[in-house]
Design a protein around this motif. Structure first.
Motif, PDB file in Angstrom:
ATOM      1  N   ILE A  96       0.935  -1.264  -0.089  1.00 17.65           N
ATOM      2  CA  ILE A  96      -0.088  -0.115   0.180  1.00 17.65           C
ATOM      3  C   ILE A  96       0.954   1.177   0.000  1.00 17.65           C
ATOM      4  CG2 ILE A  96      -1.670   1.176   1.256  1.00 17.65           C
ATOM      5  CD1 ILE A  96      -2.752  -1.278   2.275  1.00 17.65           C
ATOM      6  N   ILE A  97       1.909   1.128   0.979  1.00 16.09           N
ATOM      7  CA  ILE A  97       2.742   2.458   0.846  1.00 16.09           C
ATOM      8  C   ILE A  97       3.550   2.645  -0.382  1.00 16.09           C
ATOM      9  CG2 ILE A  97       4.885   3.375   1.800  1.00 16.09           C
ATOM     10  CD1 ILE A  97       3.764   1.913   4.685  1.00 16.09           C
ATOM     11  N   ASN A  98       4.162   1.622  -0.800  1.00 10.73           N
ATOM     12  CA  ASN A  98       4.495   1.731  -2.319  1.00 10.73           C
ATOM     13  C   ASN A  98       3.732   2.135  -3.424  1.00 10.73           C
ATOM     14  OD1 ASN A  98       7.453   0.777  -1.744  1.00 10.73           O
ATOM     15  ND2 ASN A  98       6.799  -1.351  -1.952  1.00 10.73           N
ATOM     16  N   GLU A  99       2.518   1.618  -3.389  1.00 13.86           N
ATOM     17  CA  GLU A  99       1.546   2.349  -4.397  1.00 13.86           C
ATOM     18  C   GLU A  99       1.316   3.843  -4.122  1.00 13.86           C
ATOM     19  OE1 GLU A  99      -1.974  -0.253  -3.692  1.00 13.86           O
ATOM     20  OE2 GLU A  99      -1.200  -1.676  -4.961  1.00 13.86           O
ATOM     21  N   LEU A 100       1.229   4.252  -2.780  1.00  8.92           N
ATOM     22  CA  LEU A 100       1.211   5.620  -2.596  1.00  8.92           C
ATOM     23  C   LEU A 100       2.441   6.382  -2.993  1.00  8.92           C
ATOM     24  CD1 LEU A 100      -0.123   7.889  -0.893  1.00  8.92           C
ATOM     25  CD2 LEU A 100       1.156   7.248   1.088  1.00  8.92           C
ATOM     26  N   LYS A 101       3.441   5.951  -2.685  1.00  6.80           N
ATOM     27  CA  LYS A 101       4.686   6.544  -3.400  1.00  6.80           C
ATOM     28  C   LYS A 101       4.642   6.666  -4.787  1.00  6.80           C
ATOM     29  CE  LYS A 101       9.802   6.217  -2.938  1.00  6.80           C
ATOM     30  NZ  LYS A 101      10.932   5.695  -2.514  1.00  6.80           N
ATOM     31  N   VAL A 102       4.430   5.616  -5.453  1.00  7.72           N
ATOM     32  CA  VAL A 102       4.319   5.765  -7.004  1.00  7.72           C
ATOM     33  C   VAL A 102       3.427   6.799  -7.460  1.00  7.72           C
ATOM     34  CG1 VAL A 102       3.657   4.568  -9.071  1.00  7.72           C
ATOM     35  CG2 VAL A 102       5.230   3.381  -7.415  1.00  7.72           C
ATOM     36  N   GLU A 103       2.183   6.616  -6.690  1.00  2.68           N
ATOM     37  CA  GLU A 103       0.995   7.668  -7.159  1.00  2.68           C
ATOM     38  C   GLU A 103       1.469   9.063  -6.866  1.00  2.68           C
ATOM     39  OE1 GLU A 103      -3.596   8.440  -6.130  1.00  2.68           O
ATOM     40  OE2 GLU A 103      -2.651   6.802  -5.316  1.00  2.68           O
ATOM     41  N   ILE A 104       1.983   9.524  -5.952  1.00  2.87           N
ATOM     42  CA  ILE A 104       2.454  10.806  -5.288  1.00  2.87           C
ATOM     43  C   ILE A 104       3.620  11.330  -6.601  1.00  2.87           C
ATOM     44  CG2 ILE A 104       3.568  12.199  -3.949  1.00  2.87           C
ATOM     45  CD1 ILE A 104       1.878  10.805  -1.648  1.00  2.87           C
ATOM     46  N   THR A 105       4.342  10.135  -6.764  1.00  4.83           N
ATOM     47  CA  THR A 105       5.718  10.499  -7.606  1.00  4.83           C
ATOM     48  C   THR A 105       5.195  10.905  -8.980  1.00  4.83           C
ATOM     49  OG1 THR A 105       7.171   8.903  -6.288  1.00  4.83           O
ATOM     50  CG2 THR A 105       7.709   9.602  -8.959  1.00  4.83           C
ATOM     51  N   GLU A 106       3.916  10.221  -9.447  1.00  7.15           N
ATOM     52  CA  GLU A 106       3.391  10.494 -10.736  1.00  7.15           C
ATOM     53  C   GLU A 106       2.772  11.765 -10.600  1.00  7.15           C
ATOM     54  OE1 GLU A 106       1.016   7.062 -11.616  1.00  7.15           O
ATOM     55  OE2 GLU A 106       2.501   6.004 -12.414  1.00  7.15           O
ATOM     56  N   LEU A 107       2.255  12.077  -9.549  1.00 11.58           N
ATOM     57  CA  LEU A 107       1.494  13.360  -9.457  1.00 11.58           C
ATOM     58  C   LEU A 107       2.406  14.736  -9.371  1.00 11.58           C
ATOM     59  CD1 LEU A 107      -1.053  12.887  -6.486  1.00 11.58           C
ATOM     60  CD2 LEU A 107      -1.578  13.366  -8.951  1.00 11.58           C
ATOM     61  N   PHE A 108       3.684  14.403  -8.898  1.00  8.61           N
ATOM     62  CA  PHE A 108       4.613  15.377  -9.208  1.00  8.61           C
ATOM     63  C   PHE A 108       5.216  15.581 -10.336  1.00  8.61           C
ATOM     64  CE2 PHE A 108       5.220  15.039  -4.291  1.00  8.61           C
ATOM     65  CZ  PHE A 108       5.180  16.343  -3.983  1.00  8.61           C
ATOM     66  N   ALA A 109       5.335  14.477 -11.056  1.00  5.90           N
ATOM     67  CA  ALA A 109       5.954  14.440 -12.440  1.00  5.90           C
ATOM     68  C   ALA A 109       5.023  15.217 -13.341  1.00  5.90           C
ATOM     69  CB  ALA A 109       6.388  13.004 -12.893  1.00  5.90           C
ATOM     70  N   THR A 110       3.767  15.010 -13.397  1.00  2.92           N
ATOM     71  CA  THR A 110       2.801  15.676 -14.213  1.00  2.92           C
ATOM     72  C   THR A 110       2.730  16.968 -13.801  1.00  2.92           C
ATOM     73  OG1 THR A 110       1.405  13.378 -14.105  1.00  2.92           O
ATOM     74  CG2 THR A 110       0.163  15.445 -14.853  1.00  2.92           C
ATOM     75  N   LYS A 111       2.781  17.312 -12.585  1.00  3.91           N
ATOM     76  CA  LYS A 111       2.665  18.882 -12.227  1.00  3.91           C
ATOM     77  C   LYS A 111       3.858  19.558 -12.694  1.00  3.91           C
ATOM     78  CE  LYS A 111       0.629  22.226 -10.273  1.00  3.91           C
ATOM     79  NZ  LYS A 111      -0.665  22.781 -10.555  1.00  3.91           N
ATOM     80  N   GLU A 112       4.993  18.949 -12.588  1.00  4.97           N
ATOM     81  CA  GLU A 112       6.405  19.602 -13.052  1.00  4.97           C
ATOM     82  C   GLU A 112       6.401  19.863 -14.599  1.00  4.97           C
ATOM     83  OE1 GLU A 112      11.065  18.883 -12.566  1.00  4.97           O
ATOM     84  OE2 GLU A 112       9.738  17.110 -12.238  1.00  4.97           O
ATOM     85  N   LEU A 113       5.612  18.896 -15.332  1.00 11.49           N
ATOM     86  CA  LEU A 113       5.644  19.247 -16.724  1.00 11.49           C
ATOM     87  C   LEU A 113       4.719  20.094 -16.965  1.00 11.49           C
ATOM     88  CD1 LEU A 113       5.617  15.537 -18.315  1.00 11.49           C
ATOM     89  CD2 LEU A 113       7.465  17.430 -18.445  1.00 11.49           C
ATOM     90  N   GLN A 114       3.599  20.427 -16.376  1.00 10.79           N
ATOM     91  CA  GLN A 114       2.671  21.527 -16.519  1.00 10.79           C
ATOM     92  C   GLN A 114       3.263  22.877 -16.155  1.00 10.79           C
ATOM     93  OE1 GLN A 114      -0.845  20.508 -14.156  1.00 10.79           O
ATOM     94  NE2 GLN A 114      -1.449  18.912 -15.484  1.00 10.79           N
ATOM     95  N   LEU A 115       4.124  22.969 -15.157  1.00  8.34           N
ATOM     96  CA  LEU A 115       4.527  24.133 -14.467  1.00  8.34           C
ATOM     97  C   LEU A 115       5.797  24.620 -15.345  1.00  8.34           C
ATOM     98  CD1 LEU A 115       4.705  23.665 -10.723  1.00  8.34           C
ATOM     99  CD2 LEU A 115       3.427  25.260 -11.854  1.00  8.34           C
ATOM    100  N   LYS A 116       6.608  23.772 -15.889  1.00  8.21           N
ATOM    101  CA  LYS A 116       7.648  24.009 -16.601  1.00  8.21           C
ATOM    102  C   LYS A 116       7.056  24.712 -17.968  1.00  8.21           C
ATOM    103  CE  LYS A 116      11.586  20.916 -15.263  1.00  8.21           C
ATOM    104  NZ  LYS A 116      12.393  19.900 -15.866  1.00  8.21           N
ATOM    105  N   GLU A 117       5.980  23.975 -18.776  1.00  8.24           N
ATOM    106  CA  GLU A 117       5.271  24.798 -19.862  1.00  8.24           C
ATOM    107  C   GLU A 117       4.989  26.116 -19.630  1.00  8.24           C
ATOM    108  OE1 GLU A 117       1.963  23.293 -22.932  1.00  8.24           O
ATOM    109  OE2 GLU A 117       2.645  22.166 -21.534  1.00  8.24           O
ATOM    110  N   ILE A 118       4.380  26.158 -18.351  1.00  9.92           N
ATOM    111  CA  ILE A 118       3.743  27.629 -18.076  1.00  9.92           C
ATOM    112  C   ILE A 118       4.931  28.722 -18.013  1.00  9.92           C
ATOM    113  CG2 ILE A 118       2.595  28.781 -16.234  1.00  9.92           C
ATOM    114  CD1 ILE A 118       0.847  26.438 -15.909  1.00  9.92           C
ATOM    115  N   GLU A 119       5.853  28.103 -17.218  1.00 14.87           N
ATOM    116  CA  GLU A 119       7.122  29.153 -17.003  1.00 14.87           C
ATOM    117  C   GLU A 119       7.847  29.508 -18.387  1.00 14.87           C
ATOM    118  OE1 GLU A 119       9.330  27.179 -13.916  1.00 14.87           O
ATOM    119  OE2 GLU A 119       8.039  27.841 -12.241  1.00 14.87           O
ATOM    120  N   MET A 120       7.903  28.414 -19.065  1.00 12.77           N
ATOM    121  CA  MET A 120       8.557  28.766 -20.536  1.00 12.77           C
ATOM    122  C   MET A 120       7.638  29.573 -21.153  1.00 12.77           C
ATOM    123  SD  MET A 120      11.166  28.084 -22.417  1.00 12.77           S
ATOM    124  CE  MET A 120      11.729  26.454 -21.703  1.00 12.77           C
TER     125      MET A 120
END
Length: 341
Positions: free
Chosen positions: A60-84
């Motif tokens: 359960i904890i590993n699944e949580l870690k994977v899910e949060i990591t994916e949320l960070f990755a998706t958000k990072e792409l969005q923010l980089k595009e906006i900042e660019m």
């Protein structure tokens, strides 16, 4: 433990969704996934879970870690595009606006005209000779057949340094020096500054002349007219014509004043030519035999033609300048009119 996992997941989703910059996102990533982050703390707390439940909670904890990591990755792409995009917008250049151009210098109108005159005659085989501006009475007057009682020798007309040394009143001494040191055929231009005691709207105590000399066998007024016909077409336009009027100069015989059809009205009559259709531009003639002989050239074998024109006069005619003093005032507004001409 399960309630804590759900709380961390909901908190992470909310904070990741609301974060506005990549810097804040990185700080948030440390909060949840860093060495001392909340998800990492759950993994470290596995030791307190009963052995039979550890595998299930670990999954359960590993699944949580994977899910949060994916949320960070998706958000990072969005923010980089906006900042660019924001960077592009802030650095954009509006190409519809005029560019900033540095002021560039240009040739003075006198130099423009002088260069054009020299180019015209050099294209007809002339060489350029520049003599000294301070010269002797012999080269300025005696060698040019100008007698001692001639008005040009008066103190009020010529700048004397001593009784025998003066500021040259014309560039003709260059012609004499050439004839003394070179045997015909001779074909030279002698440009430079000259000095006379004149100062009004059409005269300056310092001005510029170009004089020409051709010495060879059989040189005549016909050669002079053909030469000047070609010159005025180059200097003004193809429709320009010349006209000779009888005159007198001590160093030429016969002597002529040379007129050209007005460059503004082409002979019809206007304010520039005072309604006559003609403008005087220079003096010329066949070189006096005395001048040839004093320079060591046999006048029974050779003859010559000579002409002299004021660069200021040609410039004033060509550009419609009414006062010669305008050419020496260094008025930037006036000089800018001649950029890249």
């Amino acid at each position: 433990m399960q309630e804590k996992i759900i709380l961390i997941k909901d908190s992470a989703k909310t904070e990741i969704a609301s974060v506005g910059t990549t810097k804040l996102l990185n700080d948030l990533k440390v909060k949840y996934l860093g060495k001392n982050g909340e998800v990492t703390a759950l993994l470290k707390g596995m030791k307190d879970i009963p052995a039979e439940n550890r595998a299930e909670f670990g999954k359960i904890i590993n699944e949580l870690k994977v899910e949060i990591t994916e949320l960070f990755a998706t958000k990072e792409l969005q923010l980089k595009e906006i900042e660019m995009q924001e960077k592009f917008n802030s650095e954009a250049i509006d190409i519809t606006l005029p560019g900033k151009v540095n002021n560039c210098g240009s040739l003075h109108p006198l130099n423009i005209v002088k260069n054009k005159i020299i180019d015209a005659f050099c294209g007809m085989g002339f060489e350029v000779f520049e003599g000294p501006e301070i010269d002797t009475d012999y080269y300025c007057f005696q060698a040019l057949n100008i007698p001692k009682d001639h008005p040009a020798r008066d103190m009020q007309d010529t700048f004397y340094i001593t009784d025998n040394v003066l500021l040259r009143p014309h560039t003709s001494p260059g012609q004499v020096r050439t004839m003394e040191n070179k045997q015909p055929p001779i074909k030279i231009l002698s440009p430079g500054r000259v000095y006379r005691a004149d100062d009004d709207a059409s005269h300056s105590p310092m001005f510029h002349q170009i004089e020409g000399l051709v010495v060879d066998k059989g040189v005549s007024l016909c050669d002079l007219q053909g030469l000047l016909d070609e010159f005025v077409k180059i200097m003004f336009d193809e429709q320009t014509k010349t006209r000779f009027r009888p005159s007198y100069f001590p160093f030429t015989e016969p002597s002529v004043e040379v007129d050209v059809t007005c460059c503004k009205c082409h002979g019809a009559g206007c304010s520039l030519c005072k309604g006559t259709g003609w403008i005087e531009i220079l003096g010329a003639g066949i070189v006096n035999k005395n001048v040839l002989e004093m320079s060591g050239i046999d006048s029974n074998v050779y003859s010559g033609l000579a002409f002299g024109l004021g660069i200021e006069r040609i410039t004033m005619i060509k550009y419609g300048i009414s006062d010669i003093r305008t050419l020496f005032e260094n008025n930037v507004k006036f000089l800018k009119q001649f950029n890249r001409r």
